[in-house]
Every structure is written in C-alpha cells, then in structure tokens.
Scaffold this motif. Structure first.
Motif, mmCIF file in Angstrom:
data_model
loop_
_atom_site.group_PDB
_atom_site.id
_atom_site.type_symbol
_atom_site.label_atom_id
_atom_site.label_comp_id
_atom_site.label_asym_id
_atom_site.label_seq_id
_atom_site.Cartn_x
_atom_site.Cartn_y
_atom_site.Cartn_z
ATOM 1 N N LEU A 70 1.018 -1.107 -0.126
ATOM 2 C CA LEU A 70 -0.040 -0.043 0.062
ATOM 3 C C LEU A 70 0.788 1.083 -0.108
ATOM 4 O O LEU A 70 0.655 2.202 -0.767
ATOM 5 N N PHE A 71 1.912 1.078 0.791
ATOM 6 C CA PHE A 71 2.790 2.304 0.890
ATOM 7 C C PHE A 71 3.425 2.532 -0.576
ATOM 8 O O PHE A 71 3.557 3.475 -1.136
ATOM 9 N N GLN A 72 3.777 1.301 -1.141
ATOM 10 C CA GLN A 72 4.407 1.426 -2.542
ATOM 11 C C GLN A 72 3.483 2.168 -3.537
ATOM 12 O O GLN A 72 3.793 2.992 -4.296
ATOM 13 N N LEU A 73 2.168 1.904 -3.338
ATOM 14 C CA LEU A 73 0.958 2.310 -4.129
ATOM 15 C C LEU A 73 0.856 3.588 -3.868
ATOM 16 O O LEU A 73 0.606 4.657 -4.782
ATOM 17 N N MET A 74 0.847 4.110 -2.901
ATOM 18 C CA MET A 74 0.869 5.606 -2.288
ATOM 19 C C MET A 74 1.933 6.244 -3.141
ATOM 20 O O MET A 74 1.738 7.521 -3.497
#
Lengths: 312, 280
Positions: free
Chosen positions: B131-135
């Motif tokens: 999710l962090f990567q996606l953000m």
C-alpha cells in the motif's frame, strides 16, 4: 452517480428516460451501490495483498525491481526475528489470558443486581478505550519511569523492592506493553461479556439455586458454558490483534529498544521495510506473520471446537 | 433472612471491588489531567507520583500551548479534517453497500458478503508495504487523501450496516416505489434516515479510529505540518524532551473532547466499538 433525479411518470423524454430506467432497474441498482466499494476494495486491499506476496520474492529498490527467489525468506529466520516472535508470543499469551478472564469476571459482577453504580463503573472501565495507544503509552511512561518517586516504583517499594528501570528490563518491557493493551481493552471486552450475559435466562440460575448449587458452581456450570462462544470470540480477536501489535512497542521505544527487548513482529516489519527500505524482506516478514496468525487461529478454533457442527 | 443479608453483604463487597477496579482504570487519565497543571520539568523529574506536588499548580502549560505552539494546532486541525473526511466518505460508501446487500437479491450477493468478511481477516501488516508503494506511485505521500483513501473501505462498517438494514421494513420501499420514487431516492430519502443509529455508531467507530490512528499516517505523512495529533505528539516523546509542556497539555486536550462526546453519546460509542472488535 447518485445525482439521478426521480423519474416522474408524467415527463417523458425518450432517450434520457431509457437510460434512467436502466439505472433504476432493480438489477442494476445494487451494482451501482456497491461499485465504488468494490473498486476501492480491489485497489486498496486485493491488489496490495497480491502485490505483498509478489514483493516477498523480489528485491525492491527504486526503479530497480528484480525477482530473487526465496532469498528474502531465507533471511527471515534470524536471531532478531526469533526475538520479535518470542516477544510477540509472550505478549499474546499474557493479553489473551488477562483480557479474557478479568473482563469475564468483572462482567459477571457488573451483571449482578446487588451491585450499585453499575453504569458508572461500566463507563469508567470503558474510558481508557477512548485514548490512543500513543497518549496512553505516554502516561504509562511517566507512571513507570525509573525514578523512585514514580507510581510503579512507589508501589513496589511498599513491598520492599528496589526501584526498577521498567523500560530497560526485559520482562518488564513485555509487562509494560501487556499492561497498556489490557488497560485500554478491558472495558470493551467487558461489554462483549455483558451483552452475552443478557442472553443467559434467569430461570437457569433459579433452578440451580433450588437444586442447591453454590455460587461458584453456578458460575462454573451455567455461566461459563453459556459464555463459551463469546469467550472464543474475544480470545480469538485478542490473539489476532496481539500478533499484529505495533504501537504498544513504538510508544515505549520507537523502533530501537535495547537488545530488542520490546521488538514485535510488526515493529520488525516497519523497521526493515520502511526504515531500512528493504521492502522485499519486509513483505516476506508480512507473509510469515500472516501465516502465523492464520495457523494459530485455525488451531485455536479447532481446539476450542468451534468448527464442530451442532455445538455452538 | 440469612440469605438476604448474605446477598446484601456480597453486593457491598462487589461494589467496593468494582469501585477499586474503576479507580485503577481511571487513575492514568486523572493523573495526566492533574499533571498537566504542574510544570513539565517537575513531571520529568518525578514521573507520575502518588506524592503530587499540589503547591506547584500552574496554568503555564496551557498558556504556552494556546499562545506559543502553532504547530500543535496545525496537528489538531489535520486530525479534525482527516477524521471528518474519513467519517463522511466511509459512511457514505459503506452504508450503500450494507444496504444493497441487505435489501436486494442480486447475483453474487452472498459470495460478495463472504468476501467482505474474509477481507476483514487480512492483517493490515501484509498490506502495509505494498500500500505504501502504491501511495508512492499515486503520488499520495504526505497528503490527506493518502491517509484517508485506504481506510474508506471499511468491511466492518459494511457488515454492521448490513445487519442493521436487514431489520428495516421492506414494505416502505414498495410503498415508495408506488409513489414513483427511484431506488436511489428510496435509499437517500427514506432508508438512510432510518439507519440513523447505525450511522452514529459507525461514525464514532471510524472517527475514533482515525483520530487515534498511528501506523498508517506514520507511513504516509512526512512533513511536520501534515502530521496528525498522535504522530505529532509521538515526535515530542523523546527522552530529552524540551517540549513536554506541549506534550502533556496537548495529550489531555486530545482525550477530553472524546470523553465529553462519550458521555453524550454513550450508546453509540458502545455499539460502535463492540462491532467485530477491530482494533482502532
């Protein structure tokens, strides 16, 4: 999408009407209602879950991602990880015991008509749940600070013990996290048990009383079996939340406790994945954590007979 | 006769036990409120102590925070905004889904419901890094939206709304249809108001969860003036804190509004926080 105006039967604009009718048909409506949710679910849960598994087989650096097979997993089983696992396991065992037994007993007491001020007690025990772990943890740091004058050291001083450096003593470090979690969650769990106790018919107690059952026997043979489903529920969520514990560790030591005495599995993921920027390794840890939670939950639910048919 | 006396005595003992337990539960809160009225240097020196320095009482922490600490009020504002947006968005989406699952028979509704319950069980920690990567990819790092969006999917709330909507009278829908109302009109004008109590409970669950949330904002938010209260307060929580006046008085001011709200809306707090027992 919800700006559709009501279709008045009088006004008939052919083309527009047809589209509106389609949007308003009972077959389409539920899908309109769930579509934003489904989209965000796919984007923010399903995709990251899959991506998490994929990442665990990769070395992830900005602009440079490559598959490296199992080597992240090979690195997982190292002394720091074992430390995190043993800390977390100790934390889980203690919180499950405390957060199941004490709320159950307190709920039984609170459920008795002979106790006064019950609503006040219930509210007081619930209030800690309103604080964040950060604020609660900060208060605990002042209560368990190393000075002789701090509350915790004053208390053990009464029993003749020397002041303790709570945050720097391995067993006390686990104890601090356990106490913080228990303080915040006891009130909530009491409410679960109180709700379940409402379903125990009074007649059962009356019948038992006529048969001469003692108070303890009534608790052991009527209350406990009737509470079994909620006991399983409460302990299961405590296990799951316990293995995910992060903030309780962070608030006391940020991410660097001496000798990792306060390191949890989730804190280890944060440390490796975010701080060390080793996302692939962090993802592998995440997958392992998920497997641990999954396996333990299943074993626990089988052991408690939850899956047996006809026995709720 | 003996039995009655016995019960009475036990009642008294139990009341006393509960009073002691309640005091222990409230002790940390009471002591931090009291400690916010003494100089923070004194608190740092002695910790929270049974021997409270009554002679050192002062308002200086509060005067400082109200006059000198713009930073704290920025965090407060951020927390308020994020919580408000979170409540509105997640209630809007989740109530629609819960309602649709309860009121319409559509293809796959059962499978969908099972999927929602299953997703409830995926731990956030496995989603966290992707999710962090996606953000990062969506350039939502250090934005309100980055904090809020992943939380808008609230399977707990969907579950709760579905259970609540199941208890609503379907005849109302048919009556409204005969009156020429659209399906959307029925939801927004008739059914949603009827779901009021469940909306209140979920507003509290989502609001409190977001007000107290720490791990996800810690990942997404970078700059000090975007921080939420828990993040900001955590930065003050250093062993050599020279900002303890803001930390202590500031913490008290995050708890007290919630406690006041709790006394007014106890019922909703309780039903909101006991649904599914998901940690906030």
């Amino acid at each position: 999408m919800n700006t559709v105006t009501p279709v008045s039967p009088v006004r008939t604009r052919k083309k527009q009407n047809k589209f509106l009718r389609f949007l308003n048909s009972k077959k389409v409506v539920p899908f309109v209602f769930i579509s934003p949710f489904v989209l965000s679910l796919l984007l923010f849960t399903v995709y990251p879950a899959i991506q998490g598994v994929i990442m665990s087989f990769q070395s992830v650096l900005p602009g440079q991602v490559e598959f490296i097979g199992m080597s992240n997993y090979e690195r997982v089983f190292n002394p720091t990880f074992y430390r995190a696992v043993s800390n977390t396991t100790a934390y889980v065992v203690l919180t499950v015991l405390i957060l199941t037994i004490i709320p159950m007993v307190l709920a039984v007491i609170l459920n008795s008509k002979h106790v006064r001020f019950r609503t006040i007690f219930r509210a007081s025990l619930f209030i800690p749940a309103l604080t964040s772990t950060i604020v609660g943890g900060m208060i605990f740091r002042f209560m368990f600070s190393e000075q002789e004058s701090a509350v915790a050291n004053q208390l053990i001083g009464v029993f003749g013990f020397d002041p303790l450096k709570w945050m720097f003593t391995p067993w006390a470090a686990i104890g601090l996290m356990v106490m913080l979690a228990c303080w915040r969650w006891i009130g909530v769990n009491i409410l679960y048990f109180l709700a379940a106790l409402q379903n125990v018919p009074d007649e059962m107690y009356e019948a038992a009383e006529i048969d001469g059952a003692t108070r303890f026997q009534r608790f052991r043979f009527i209350t406990m079996p009737m509470l079994k489903p909620i006991i399983i529920f409460v302990s299961t969520i405590t296990i799951i939340n316990g293995f995910r514990m992060f903030e309780e560790s962070y608030v006391f030591w940020a991410v660097g406790s001496p000798g990792n005495i306060g390191l949890s599995i989730a804190a280890y993921i944060y440390q490796q994945g975010i701080q060390q920027n080793d996302m692939g390794f962090g993802a592998a840890l995440g997958v392992v954590l998920m497997l641990i939670i999954f396996v333990i939950s299943i074993i626990y639910l089988i052991a408690t007979g939850t899956f047996k048919k006809g026995d709720r | 006769m003996m039995k009655k006396n016995n019960n009475k005595l036990l009642g008294v003992v139990a009341t006393v036990v509960m009073a002691i337990v309640s005091l222990i539960a409230l002790f940390p809160i009471i002591s931090i409120v009291l400690s916010s009225f003494i100089p923070s240097a004194s608190l740092m020196r002695n910790g929270i102590s049974f021997s409270f320095p009554w002679d050192e009482l002062t308002l200086s922490n509060y005067t400082y925070i109200f006059t000198q600490s713009a930073e704290y009020w920025t965090w407060y504002g951020n927390s308020l905004w994020i919580s408000a947006l979170m409540i509105v968005l997640s209630l809007f989406f989740s109530s629609m889904v819960g309602y649709a699952l309860a009121m319409y028979d559509f293809k796959g509704s059962n499978i969908f419901f099972v999927a929602v319950v299953f997703i409830l069980m995926v731990p956030f920690e496995i989603l966290m890094l992707p999710l962090f990567q996606l953000m990062i990819d969506m350039t939502l790092i250090d934005t309100y939206l980055g904090v809020i969006l992943p939380g808008v999917v609230a399977p707990v709330a969907v579950f709760f709304f579905r259970q609540y909507a199941l208890g609503l009278p379907k005849e109302l829908m048919d009556a409204a249809r005969i009156d020429g109302s659209t399906e959307y009109g029925i939801f927004f004008k008739i059914m949603l108001p009827l779901m009021g109590p469940s909306l209140a409970a979920m507003a509290i669950l989502q609001g409190l969860g977001s007000w107290n949330n720490f791990l996800w904002p810690l990942l997404v938010l970078r700059s000090n003036d975007m921080f939420t209260l828990p993040l900001g307060l955590a930065t003050l929580l250093t062993p050599y804190g020279n900002n303890y006046d803001v930390l202590i008085a500031g913490s008290v001011m995050t708890i007290i509004p919630i406690v006041i709200l709790f006394f007014f809306f106890q019922r909703y707090f309780i039903s909101g926080l006991t649904v599914g027992g998901v940690k906030g």
